[in-house]
Design an enzyme around this catalytic site. Structure first.
Site, PDB file in Angstrom:
ATOM      1  N   CYS A   2      28.204  54.692 -25.220  1.00 46.97           N
ATOM      2  CA  CYS A   2      29.070  54.343 -24.093  1.00 46.97           C
ATOM      3  C   CYS A   2      30.118  53.373 -24.601  1.00 46.97           C
ATOM      4  O   CYS A   2      29.990  52.823 -25.694  1.00 46.97           O
ATOM      5  CB  CYS A   2      28.275  53.641 -22.992  1.00 46.97           C
ATOM      6  SG  CYS A   2      26.996  54.681 -22.267  1.00 46.97           S
ATOM      7  N   GLY A  28      32.361  58.080 -24.119  1.00 49.18           N
ATOM      8  CA  GLY A  28      31.607  58.556 -22.967  1.00 49.18           C
ATOM      9  C   GLY A  28      32.518  59.260 -21.999  1.00 49.18           C
ATOM     10  O   GLY A  28      33.542  58.700 -21.601  1.00 49.18           O
ATOM     11  N   ASN A 101      25.987  49.383 -23.522  1.00 47.87           N
ATOM     12  CA  ASN A 101      26.027  50.470 -24.508  1.00 47.87           C
ATOM     13  C   ASN A 101      24.772  50.357 -25.364  1.00 47.87           C
ATOM     14  O   ASN A 101      24.513  49.309 -25.948  1.00 47.87           O
ATOM     15  CB  ASN A 101      27.278  50.331 -25.385  1.00 47.87           C
ATOM     16  CG  ASN A 101      27.285  51.293 -26.581  1.00 47.87           C
ATOM     17  OD1 ASN A 101      27.869  50.993 -27.608  1.00 47.87           O
ATOM     18  ND2 ASN A 101      26.650  52.441 -26.458  1.00 47.87           N
ATOM     19  N   GLY A 102      24.016  51.434 -25.430  1.00 51.96           N
ATOM     20  CA  GLY A 102      22.799  51.421 -26.240  1.00 51.96           C
ATOM     21  C   GLY A 102      21.670  52.078 -25.493  1.00 51.96           C
ATOM     22  O   GLY A 102      21.894  52.832 -24.545  1.00 51.96           O
ATOM     23  N   TYR A 257      30.949  59.295 -36.884  1.00 54.22           N
ATOM     24  CA  TYR A 257      31.457  60.106 -35.764  1.00 54.22           C
ATOM     25  C   TYR A 257      31.973  59.309 -34.579  1.00 54.22           C
ATOM     26  O   TYR A 257      33.057  59.584 -34.073  1.00 54.22           O
ATOM     27  CB  TYR A 257      30.337  61.053 -35.301  1.00 54.22           C
ATOM     28  CG  TYR A 257      30.612  61.750 -33.979  1.00 54.22           C
ATOM     29  CD1 TYR A 257      31.619  62.714 -33.861  1.00 54.22           C
ATOM     30  CD2 TYR A 257      29.860  61.447 -32.837  1.00 54.22           C
ATOM     31  CE1 TYR A 257      31.867  63.349 -32.643  1.00 54.22           C
ATOM     32  CE2 TYR A 257      30.106  62.082 -31.621  1.00 54.22           C
ATOM     33  CZ  TYR A 257      31.108  63.031 -31.526  1.00 54.22           C
ATOM     34  OH  TYR A 257      31.349  63.660 -30.328  1.00 54.22           O
TER      35      TYR A 257
HETATM   36  O1  LIG Z   1      26.351  70.108 -34.909  1.00 53.43           O
HETATM   37  P1  LIG Z   1      26.852  69.786 -33.549  1.00 53.43           P
HETATM   38  O2  LIG Z   1      25.720  69.585 -32.577  1.00 53.43           O
HETATM   39  O3  LIG Z   1      27.867  70.762 -33.043  1.00 53.43           O
HETATM   40  O4  LIG Z   1      27.521  68.345 -33.594  1.00 53.43           O
HETATM   41  C1  LIG Z   1      28.447  67.933 -34.552  1.00 53.43           C
HETATM   42  C2  LIG Z   1      29.860  68.153 -34.105  1.00 53.43           C
HETATM   43  O5  LIG Z   1      30.126  67.466 -32.855  1.00 53.43           O
HETATM   44  C3  LIG Z   1      31.161  66.521 -33.034  1.00 53.43           C
HETATM   45  O6  LIG Z   1      32.413  67.032 -32.610  1.00 53.43           O
HETATM   46  P2  LIG Z   1      33.039  66.797 -31.163  1.00 53.43           P
HETATM   47  O7  LIG Z   1      33.624  68.040 -30.669  1.00 53.43           O
HETATM   48  O8  LIG Z   1      32.032  66.139 -30.257  1.00 53.43           O
HETATM   49  O9  LIG Z   1      34.162  65.670 -31.331  1.00 53.43           O
HETATM   50  P3  LIG Z   1      35.461  65.531 -32.238  1.00 53.43           P
HETATM   51  O10 LIG Z   1      36.555  66.295 -31.560  1.00 53.43           O
HETATM   52  O11 LIG Z   1      35.715  64.057 -32.246  1.00 53.43           O
HETATM   53  O12 LIG Z   1      35.189  66.038 -33.610  1.00 53.43           O
HETATM   54  C4  LIG Z   1      31.193  66.258 -34.521  1.00 53.43           C
HETATM   55  O13 LIG Z   1      32.477  65.820 -34.931  1.00 53.43           O
HETATM   56  C5  LIG Z   1      30.852  67.608 -35.107  1.00 53.43           C
HETATM   57  O14 LIG Z   1      32.005  68.421 -35.136  1.00 53.43           O
HETATM   58  N1  LIG Z   2      25.176  55.884 -24.518  1.00 53.17           N
HETATM   59  C1  LIG Z   2      24.875  54.750 -23.966  1.00 53.17           C
HETATM   60  O1  LIG Z   2      25.172  53.688 -24.485  1.00 53.17           O
HETATM   61  C2  LIG Z   2      24.091  54.875 -22.693  1.00 53.17           C
HETATM   62  C3  LIG Z   2      23.768  53.596 -21.976  1.00 53.17           C
HETATM   63  C4  LIG Z   2      22.570  53.782 -21.061  1.00 53.17           C
HETATM   64  N2  LIG Z   2      21.366  53.958 -21.856  1.00 53.17           N
HETATM   65  C5  LIG Z   2      22.780  54.955 -20.105  1.00 53.17           C
HETATM   66  O2  LIG Z   2      22.164  55.984 -20.261  1.00 53.17           O
HETATM   67  O3  LIG Z   2      23.594  54.842 -19.222  1.00 53.17           O
HETATM   68 MG   LIG Z   3      33.799  67.422 -34.343  1.00 51.71          MG
END
Ligand SMILES: O=P(O)(O)OC[C@H]1O[C@H](OP(=O)(O)OP(=O)(O)O)[C@H](O)[C@@H]1O
Ligand SMILES: NC(=O)CC[C@H](N)C(=O)O
Ligand SMILES: [Mg+2]
Length: 502
Positions: A2, A28, A101-102, A257
């Site tokens: 988050c 998020g 966040n967490g 990421y």
């Molecule tokens: O193996 P998977 O479960 O598919 O997860 C990994 C993928 O998901 C994320 O991309 P995402 O589309 O969330 O965001 P980005 O546009 O910032 O790359 C990450 O960058 C990889 O591309």
């Molecule tokens: N990704 C997060 O940091 C989530 C915060 C919190 N555990 C929720 O589920 O809202």
């Molecule tokens: Mg990606």
């Protein structure tokens, strides 16, 4: 993951909070919320949706006051119901609102304690509501009409003693000020900044530095693990170490990421760390596949771009943007539900055929988690006429669930769980698969800040720094939070919730 933000200002903070949340949107996409205060009343708006959808002019006008906090949510506990959108509120003591966040790893046990010993009602399954009630209780037992700075920091120490897991938190104590704190392992990021105005100093606390600089503040520093910051309602800033034995262990997946590349986390430039990941990954490719013929390196947008660019430089191969991204589709990984994630990959990315036709293509992604993206993408590359499709991941194989705020709770949803690299390679349909080595990933991040002795790498090595994660915890998590389990939880408008966010 988050995103959190708090501002203690001298003038209305609604617009700056909104702007900061838009900059944290990548953390998020499920829900967003802002609460502000004019010292007496609280003004809250929260709901499911992206920042731009949740806040309309009529809401913004009502978010009055010179201090406030905000949140963008990607659920890791409870459901994605709007009642679990943050910030959360408790009226006693003082009226406290909180954004987190967490993920707490002892949330269930704490929820029982809170009811039995602290006589507090928690209305949702959100661990963040539990955290808020623990903080409120720890403040309440000081029994003061006016809490002192010591009381506030003692309450944070109380949270550290009772709560386990990962938490970067901002909270507002109505009429008294803004608090921020970080868990004793510093797993999730939190940083603060300041700016001078004719009326005095203003402060901001946020998940990432980019939210600070983009709204016109300058960075002061990250909070240390276990440390808390309190800005009182006169604008004075206080910080204190509130944990007994902090052991710094920041999450390495932020660098892989989550975080934006233009953020600096714990003094590490995320951008530079990703460049270094590209460099070391190129070395691994040369070492393991010296004879691999690569005509072109193509990133999977967005996040892998930085490391793919440097990887191509190092290999002395052309870097080409072979996939065009539909800018109106958000991040697919943080979408709830596999069906939605899978569909979105194809809607999000479209190949430029001439970059694939008849070529040996090396596709680069930052990570392979469930394998949703790479499976689709490799097929798309083949459909576009690629001769051979090789795949490289700037992170090692993700083999273990995350329990600290990233929603990858079920082992059997992770494509590398219980599988060899060769098996994963076959499953995703690649002609070769190369993963980053864990030591190289750690080195790439650490080079930015050699003082960090360890990172939380639990998704890669299964080593959970909080020491409370065992087989039964992971098995229970899998049962309660797998995609299948989430489908059974009622979501959306049919649910009648207690929410005061309108
Ligand atoms: O193996 P998977 O479960 O598919 O997860 C990994 C993928 O998901 C994320 O991309 P995402 O589309 O969330 O965001 P980005 O546009 O910032 O790359 C990450 O960058 C990889 O591309
Ligand atoms: N990704 C997060 O940091 C989530 C915060 C919190 N555990 C929720 O589920 O809202
Ligand atoms: Mg990606």
């Amino acid at each position: 993951m988050c995103g959190i933000v708090a501002i203690a200002g001298k003038a209305p903070v609604n617009q700056a909070l909104y702007d900061a949340l838009t900059v944290l949107q990548h953390r998020g996409q499920d829900a967003a919320g802002i609460v502000t205060s004019d010292d007496h009343r609280l003004f809250l708006r929260k709901d499911n949706g992206m920042v731009r959808d949740v806040f309309h002019t009529r809401h913004m006008l009502r978010l009055a006051g010179h201090y406030g906090i905000g949140h963008v949510r990607y659920p890791t506990a409870g459901s994605s119901s709007s009642a679990e959108a943050q910030p959360f509120y408790v009226n006693s003591p003082y009226g406290i609102t909180l954004a987190h966040n967490g993920n707490l790893t002892n949330s269930e046990a704490l929820a029982k304690d809170i009811y039995r010993s602290d006589l507090r009602h928690v209305n949702t399954d959100s661990d963040s509501e539990v955290l808020l009630n623990v903080f409120a209780h720890e403040l309440q037992i000081r029994g003061k009409i006016v809490p002192s700075i010591d009381d506030i920091f003692a309450a944070v120490s109380g949270v550290h003693t009772r709560c386990k897991g990962a938490y970067a938190v901002v909270a507002m104590i109505t009429g008294y000020g803004i608090v921020g704190f970080r868990d004793p392992f510093g797993i999730r990021p939190i940083i603060f900044g300041e700016r001078d105005t004719p009326a005095g100093k203003e402060y901001i606390i946020a998940s990432e530095s980019v939210a600070i600089t983009s709204v016109g503040f300058r960075i002061v520093r990250d909070l240390l693990p276990g440390e808390a910051i309190f800005i009182d309602n006169e604008g004075n800033m206080h910080t204190r170490q509130c944990a007994d034995k902090p052991v710094f262990s920041p999450c390495i997946f932020e660098h892989v990421y989550f975080a934006r590349p233009d953020s600096i986390i714990d003094n590490i430039s995320v951008y530079k760390a990703r460049l270094r990941m590209g460099e070391t990954l190129a070395n691994t490719i040369r070492e393991l596949h010296p004879d691999l013929e690569i005509d072109v390196v193509i990133p999977i947008p967005d996040t892998s771009r930085t490391s793919a660019l440097e990887l191509a430089n190092q290999l002395n191969v052309k870097y080409r943007e072979g996939f065009m991204k539909n800018r109106y589709i958000g991040r697919t990984f943080i979408m709830p539900g596999q069906g939605q994630r899978k569909k979105s990959v194809r809607q999000k990315l479209n190949p430029i055929e001439l970059e694939f036709m008849g070529k040996n293509v090396l596709l680069v992604d930052d990570s392979i988690v469930r394998g949703t993206t790479c499976r689709e993408i490799i097929q798309m590359a083949r459909d576009a006429g690629a001769k051979n499709v090789y795949f490289a991941s700037a992170a090692p194989a993700v083999k273990f669930p995350n329990v600290y705020g990233i929603d990858m709770p079920a082992r059997n949803e992770l494509i590398a769980y219980g599988r060899s690299e060769q098996e994963v390679c076959e499953l995703i349909g690649a002609d070769a698969l190369i993963y980053q080595k864990l030591d190289d990933l750690i080195a790439a991040a650490r080079e930015g800040n050699p003082d960090i002795e360890r990172f939380d790498c639990s998704v890669f090595d299964g080593d959970y720094v909080t020491g409370d994660i065992n087989e039964s915890y992971l098995a229970a998590l899998e049962v309660s939070r797998s995609d299948g389990a989430k489908r059974k939880v009622p979501q959306g408008p049919n649910l009648v919730d207690l929410s005061n966010g309108e």
